[in-house]
Scaffold this motif. Structure first.
Motif, mmCIF file in Angstrom:
data_model
loop_
_atom_site.group_PDB
_atom_site.id
_atom_site.type_symbol
_atom_site.label_atom_id
_atom_site.label_comp_id
_atom_site.label_asym_id
_atom_site.label_seq_id
_atom_site.Cartn_x
_atom_site.Cartn_y
_atom_site.Cartn_z
ATOM 1 N N LEU A 120 0.580 -1.371 0.292
ATOM 2 C CA LEU A 120 0.004 -0.165 0.360
ATOM 3 C C LEU A 120 1.206 1.232 -0.214
ATOM 4 N N PHE A 121 0.669 1.883 -1.443
ATOM 5 C CA PHE A 121 1.815 2.826 -1.109
ATOM 6 C C PHE A 121 1.062 4.439 -1.560
ATOM 7 N N SER A 122 1.747 5.112 -0.630
ATOM 8 C CA SER A 122 0.972 6.451 -0.264
ATOM 9 C C SER A 122 1.399 7.378 -1.140
ATOM 10 N N ILE A 133 6.129 9.756 3.457
ATOM 11 C CA ILE A 133 8.117 9.717 3.454
ATOM 12 C C ILE A 133 7.729 7.982 4.033
ATOM 13 N N ASP A 134 6.930 7.402 4.777
ATOM 14 C CA ASP A 134 6.772 5.736 4.755
ATOM 15 C C ASP A 134 7.230 5.124 4.478
ATOM 16 N N SER A 135 6.004 4.961 2.831
ATOM 17 C CA SER A 135 5.706 3.242 2.063
ATOM 18 C C SER A 135 6.826 3.090 1.385
ATOM 19 N N MET A 142 -4.285 4.601 -4.078
ATOM 20 C CA MET A 142 -5.367 4.775 -4.132
ATOM 21 C C MET A 142 -4.924 6.656 -4.190
ATOM 22 N N LYS A 184 -8.867 2.952 5.149
ATOM 23 C CA LYS A 184 -7.563 2.079 5.927
ATOM 24 C C LYS A 184 -8.579 0.808 5.283
ATOM 25 N N MET A 221 -8.182 0.550 2.176
ATOM 26 C CA MET A 221 -7.139 0.657 1.091
ATOM 27 C C MET A 221 -7.074 -1.762 1.368
ATOM 28 N N GLY A 246 3.541 1.120 5.243
ATOM 29 C CA GLY A 246 4.042 1.832 6.080
ATOM 30 C C GLY A 246 3.828 2.747 7.219
ATOM 31 N N GLN A 301 2.195 7.134 15.214
ATOM 32 C CA GLN A 301 3.167 8.269 14.666
ATOM 33 C C GLN A 301 1.912 9.488 14.391
ATOM 34 N N GLN A 358 -2.828 6.041 13.566
ATOM 35 C CA GLN A 358 -1.966 4.749 14.012
ATOM 36 C C GLN A 358 -1.725 4.536 15.512
ATOM 37 N N ASP A 386 -2.611 13.586 -1.283
ATOM 38 C CA ASP A 386 -3.039 12.119 -0.928
ATOM 39 C C ASP A 386 -4.461 11.429 0.419
HETATM 40 P P1 ATP Z 1 3.507 7.579 4.160
HETATM 41 O O1 ATP Z 1 4.557 8.483 4.693
HETATM 42 O O2 ATP Z 1 3.570 6.011 3.996
HETATM 43 O O3 ATP Z 1 2.741 7.930 3.394
HETATM 44 P P2 ATP Z 1 2.068 8.620 6.667
HETATM 45 O O4 ATP Z 1 3.026 8.708 7.777
HETATM 46 O O5 ATP Z 1 1.538 9.311 5.612
HETATM 47 O O6 ATP Z 1 2.314 7.502 6.099
HETATM 48 P P3 ATP Z 1 -0.756 7.598 6.664
HETATM 49 O O7 ATP Z 1 -0.815 8.385 5.959
HETATM 50 O O8 ATP Z 1 -1.758 7.298 7.681
HETATM 51 O O9 ATP Z 1 1.175 7.790 6.939
HETATM 52 O O10 ATP Z 1 -0.564 5.871 5.724
HETATM 53 C C1 ATP Z 1 -0.309 4.937 6.678
HETATM 54 C C2 ATP Z 1 -0.029 3.827 5.505
HETATM 55 O O11 ATP Z 1 -1.627 3.554 4.761
HETATM 56 C C3 ATP Z 1 1.218 4.548 4.880
HETATM 57 O O12 ATP Z 1 2.337 3.734 4.912
HETATM 58 C C4 ATP Z 1 0.597 3.543 3.599
HETATM 59 O O13 ATP Z 1 0.509 2.204 3.730
HETATM 60 C C5 ATP Z 1 -0.755 3.295 3.275
HETATM 61 N N1 ATP Z 1 -1.417 4.636 2.601
HETATM 62 C C6 ATP Z 1 -1.912 5.536 2.862
HETATM 63 N N2 ATP Z 1 -2.243 6.637 1.853
HETATM 64 C C7 ATP Z 1 -2.289 5.433 0.645
HETATM 65 C C8 ATP Z 1 -2.942 5.461 -0.979
HETATM 66 N N3 ATP Z 1 -3.227 6.225 -1.397
HETATM 67 N N4 ATP Z 1 -2.882 4.529 -1.594
HETATM 68 C C9 ATP Z 1 -2.867 3.518 -0.651
HETATM 69 N N5 ATP Z 1 -1.768 3.148 -0.102
HETATM 70 C C10 ATP Z 1 -1.566 4.168 1.225
#
Ligand code: ATP
Ligand code: MG
Length: 386
Positions: free
Chosen positions: A182-184, A187-189, A208, A262, A265, A284, A289, A293, A340
């Motif tokens: 799941l790739f956003s 920074i994290d994913s 997504m 979530k 997703m 991610g 955090q 979460q 996002d």
């Molecule tokens: P990231 O830096 O990866 O965006 P984040 O700290 O912003 O993480 P969230 O936005 O809560 O945290 O997202 C947590 C996780 O949910 C992401 O690391 C990713 O695995 C998944 N995720 C978030 N947004 C999307 C997206 N648009 N599509 C797919 N997966 C998502």
């Protein structure tokens, strides 16, 4: 045979020696990855028990060396010279290589005689070479050293190197199968994706998005980030899944909107597992955090999801993740502005979500149906996937 004519590049395996009977399969995946990684370059490849020897054409040498630093499953790589596996030849050539080596300071001599039938052992090499170095005025010290020479002797050849680099380690990508990430684009994913690749998982990215059509998302930073990660492994598939129907339906879920997103997703990723022959979903997420979460939210969103859920960053600090993102090369692209879907959800998301409430809302908004419709309208992009 005389050393020094043509340098070669030796790739040393990481954990592959742990693999017992499966070793051959792992090495085959590694060789496939090497061929993908070095495509367009001119080189020969010899497979050995504990290493792979690359013989690049001189025009490709520097590029082979650079790309070797992006290969998972390699513990170290080095520029080496070959010589006869005889004590006199090894000593002579090693001494000459030390004399010509760049840099200053004492050498440590590392000798490894893998083939035990030779009449000399590792210690003999160290003693003879130290003596030769002393005669030539080259400083040698086993403890206070600035440079190292590595000599490894197999049955028919000895390899000598004064230039060894640490490899990425891990396992060859693909040797552990595939995973859905799941790739956003935050920074994290991307860091989570990199860690999944490190353990041999070939990535299938699922993003997504909130754009009305696919052309905008395909022109966004998401494919650019995937492009950066593909330097580490060329093979991937990515799904760009539209969320507008979900968003309309989820308006009713109030402070649960983000948890429902979530869940949407994860349900979407779950639907893709069979098609992608995978059982693993990677996110991610990181405990505590961001407000969303929390322990109860992570629990609520994953109930009943039929997959192994991997969250490689779960216990890392944000600064640790940022440092990794910088090293991997994704950080600069990750911090570029992007809308996002998570950022356009409810302002004060629930922190202590109730799993029963999540299931109730899910039924009300027909989440399963929304997820399967979304998968059907996803845009798919792929490159060299196995
Ligand atoms: P990231 O830096 O990866 O965006 P984040 O700290 O912003 O993480 P969230 O936005 O809560 O945290 O997202 C947590 C996780 O949910 C992401 O690391 C990713 O695995 C998944 N995720 C978030 N947004 C999307 C997206 N648009 N599509 C797919 N997966 C998502
Ligand atoms: Mg995010």
């Amino acid at each position: 045979m005389s050393a020094g004519k043509k340098p070669i590049i030796v790739l040393r395996f990481g954990e592959l020696w742990l693999r017992g009977k499966n070793r051959g399969d792992y090495i085959n995946v590694l060789i496939r990855n090497i061929d993908m990684k070095f495509s367009g370059l001119k080189y020969g490849l010899d497979k050995h028990y504990d290493k792979i020897v690359i013989r690049p054409a001189s025009s490709s040498f520097n590029e082979v060396l650079r790309r070797a630093g992006f290969l998972f499953g390699i513990s170290a790589y080095e520029i080496a010279y070959e010589t006869e596996p005889k004590l006199a030849a090894i000593t002579r050539e090693s001494c000459r290589i030390m004399k010509d080596a760049k840099g200053k300071g004492a050498f440590r001599i590392n000798a490894h005689r893998a083939h035990k039938q030779h009449k000399f052992n590792s210690e003999d090499i160290v003693i003879k070479l130290a003596k030769c170095a002393e005669e030539k005025g080259i400083p040698v010290s086993p403890r206070r050293y600035a440079r190292e020479i590595y000599i490894s002797v197999s049955k028919d050849v000895a390899y000598i190197s004064v230039s060894r680099s640490k490899g990425l380690g891990g396992l060859p990508v693909g040797s552990s199968g595939r995973c859905i990430i799941l790739f956003s684009g935050g920074i994290d994913s991307p860091v989570a994706a990199w860690l999944a690749m490190k353990r041999g998982l070939e990535p299938v990215y699922v993003h997504m998005h909130a754009f009305p059509n696919a052309s905008e998302i395909l022109d966004s930073k998401i494919p650019r980030l995937i492009g950066i990660l593909s330097e580490y492994h060329e093979g991937y598939r990515s799904y760009y899944v539209p969320t507008h129907r979900f968003q309309v339906a989820a308006l009713k879920s109030g402070r649960y909107e983000l948890v429902m997103l979530k869940r949407f997703m994860l349900k979407t990723a779950e639907l893709l597992l069979e098609k992608e022959k995978s059982r693993i979903i990677v996110t991610g997420e990181c405990i505590g955090q961001v407000a969303s979460q929390t322990q109860s939210n992570l629990f609520s969103e994953e109930q009943g999801i039929n997959a192994t859920l991997i969250r490689p960053l779960i216990c890392l600090d944000k600064m640790e993740i940022i440092d990794m993102a910088k090293k991997i090369g994704t950080f600069e692209e990750s911090i570029k502005e992007y809308r996002d879907v998570c950022s356009i959800s409810a302002k004060h998301p629930v922190i202590n979500s109730n799993p029963k409430a999540v299931l109730r809302i899910e039924n009300e908004i027909k989440l399963d149906h929304l997820a399967s419709e979304a998968v059907k309208s996803a845009a798919i992009v792929e490159s060299s996937i196995s």
